[in-house]
Design an enzyme around this catalytic site. Structure first.
Site, PDB file in Angstrom:
ATOM      1  N   ASP A 176      -6.498   4.181  -5.398  1.00 23.04           N
ATOM      2  CA  ASP A 176      -7.147   3.998  -4.099  1.00 23.04           C
ATOM      3  C   ASP A 176      -7.869   5.315  -3.826  1.00 23.04           C
ATOM      4  OD1 ASP A 176      -6.939   1.876  -1.750  1.00 23.04           O
ATOM      5  OD2 ASP A 176      -6.888   3.825  -0.783  1.00 23.04           O
ATOM      6  N   LYS A 186       0.861  -1.185   0.000  1.00 21.38           N
ATOM      7  CA  LYS A 186       0.000   0.000   0.000  1.00 21.38           C
ATOM      8  C   LYS A 186       0.893   1.230   0.000  1.00 21.38           C
ATOM      9  CE  LYS A 186      -4.477   0.692   0.009  1.00 21.38           C
ATOM     10  NZ  LYS A 186      -5.438  -0.238  -0.601  1.00 21.38           N
TER      11      LYS A 186
END
Ligand code: NAD
Length: 435
Positions: free
Chosen positions: A166, A126
């Site tokens: 995202d 991430k």
């Protein structure tokens, strides 16, 4: 592999109590706890947890950007790669003022689990940049996206780590990142990122993949209860990318969608909402609120409708101990990330409400991202029907694998999903000689 029981990893949730009296967890501790519990339940050696309890590597970068007023402003960015035991790492990049290291680390761990549940050949990653994209011009945003990828260029790549959109990042941002990386390397590298515009090698079916996966899970859950989606009633909270597609596919499967809401309000019609009309209305008005032929309800009130299937597709922590007893749905399919707190999930289970956890329910997006990467590596692009057929197959296989553990071990679907994923990681560790 030695089957000695894993000692208690000693990781406990940090139970901060916010002003509303609701339980909130430090996300990193929560991810460690869930992985530790799965290791224990599987009777794995401590070594497995030792490899998984921290990301393999984390990079913190500063990104100087020349702003439109001529000044240089430095932004902080992160990239966390959890484990590469099973392949390169994969996960989105968010641009948000509240991004912090613990959140990015936790999200990379959840990505490992999500990829593991689906059997994708990836570990989790991430990234995040602390910024408020609403305050940036398009030129500043582009400079930030390019600066971020330059700063982490040695850490990412089609064979190492593959970013994706995202929160507050989109196909355009991915296009800039792919372009910057390709220029640095001196060749076209579409496999660097997924969620790209189609013209740069994006996959057919990616935009609605998460919503499709959610509805496949809803259909499979109903089937296990001896029911079909056809004629079942449903409510959807959130009408963005995931919620609106989930509502559309439910409608197309013959379900009666009786409630929909977004941040500006909700609508209810016990006889069923025409979802195509709702999509049109939301496109024109920026909200479903006010849709003709429906009764107005509050944004949160859709959660409490007496329906067969409830799909929270907006925010995290919307179902807590405070309101868990007001839920009347038979099945909850977690389209959003973390919509149910752990305490609330336990309460819902006690009440016999079947829950499909987020790491399974919303994995359709990362699955089609995987297909996008495979197509980029092959330089050969599949028609949409092929993408959808493969998505259907992978989601059903994953649902079946999780359901089997749920039944055989008498654990919740959430615990079962963690067990499926962690077992794959442990098998890979053993095959590589790590344990
Ligand atoms: P989005 O921004 O497109 O849509 C969010 C929707 O939620 C909007 O309709 C917004 O109005 C609504 N909303 C916000 N606050 C609300 C409130 N208080 N009450 C009711 N509705 C509210 O986001 P998205 O891409 O659809 O993502 C939704 C959730 O799904 C997030 O948790 C996200 O992390 C998760 N998710 C998304 C994907 C994906 O592929 N987009 C993949 C996995 C998980």
């Amino acid at each position: 592999m030695c089957a000695a029981k894993l000692p208690d990893p000693g990781i406990r949730p940090v139970a901060d109590v916010d002003t509303g009296g609701r339980e909130t967890l430090n996300p990193f501790h929560s991810a460690q706890m869930l992985i530790g519990n799965a290791c224990r339940e599987l009777g794995l050696p401590q070594a497995v947890y030792e490899y998984l309890k921290e990301p393999a590597r984390v990079l913190i970068v500063s990104i100087p950007v020349r702003m439109d007023n001529g000044e240089i402003r430095t932004f902080i960015g992160y990239r966390s790669q959890h484990t590469d035991v099973i392949g390169p790492t994969k996960g989105g990049v968010r641009f948000h003022p509240q991004v912090d290291l613990d959140e990015v680390k936790a999200l990379s761990m959840w990505m490992t689990i999500k990829c593991g549940v689906l059997g994708l050949p990836y570990g989790g990653a991430k990234g995040g940049v602390v910024c408020d994209p609403g305050q940036l011009s398009r030129r500043e945003l582009e400079a930030l996206a390019r600066g971020y990828i330059r700063a982490i260029a040695n850490m990412v790549g089609p064979e190492k780590d593959i970013p994706a959109p995202d929160v507050n990042t989109n196909p355009q941002v991915m296009g800039w990142m792919m372009d910057e990386y390709s220029k640095l390397r001196g060749f076209n590298a579409p496999g660097l990122v997924t969620g790209k515009p189609m013209i740069l090698g994006g996959s057919a079916g990616r935009a609605e993949a998460t919503g499709r996966g959610v509805v496949i899970c809803a259909r499979e859950a109903m089937r296990r209860l001896g029911r079909s989606l056809r004629g079942a009633t449903a409510a959807v909270q959130g009408f963005g990318n995931v919620g609106s597609n989930a509502a559309r596919f439910l409608y197309e499967e013959g379900a009666k969608v009786v409630g929909i809401s977004d941040v500006r309000g909700g609508v209810y019609n016990p006889d069923g909402i025409d979802v195509y009309q709702a999509l049109e209305w939301a496109r024109e008005h920026g909200t479903v609120a006010g849709l003709p032929g429906t009764q107005p309800i509050g944004s949160a009130d859709v959660l409490y409708l007496p329906v067969d299937v409830l799909i929270p597709a907006a925010l995290e922590n919307v179902i807590t101990l405070e309101n868990a007893d007001r839920i009347q749905a038979r099945v909850i399919v977690e389209a959003a990330n973390g919509p149910t707190t752990p305490e609330a999930a336990r309460r819902l289970t006690q009440r016999g409400i079947f829950q499909v956890p987020d790491i399974l329910a919303n994995a359709g997006g990362v699955t089609v991202s995987y297909f996008e990467w495979v197509q980029n590596l092959q330089n050969y692009y599949w028609p949409e029907e092929e993408v959808l057929e493969k998505l259907e197959q992978m989601m059903v296989n994953a649902f079946n694998a999780v359901y089997k553990v749920h039944q055989q071990r008498g654990v919740s679907m959430r615990r079962a999903a963690y067990m499926v994923a962690v077992k794959r990681l442990a098998d890979a560790m053993q095959a590589r000689g790590w344990i």
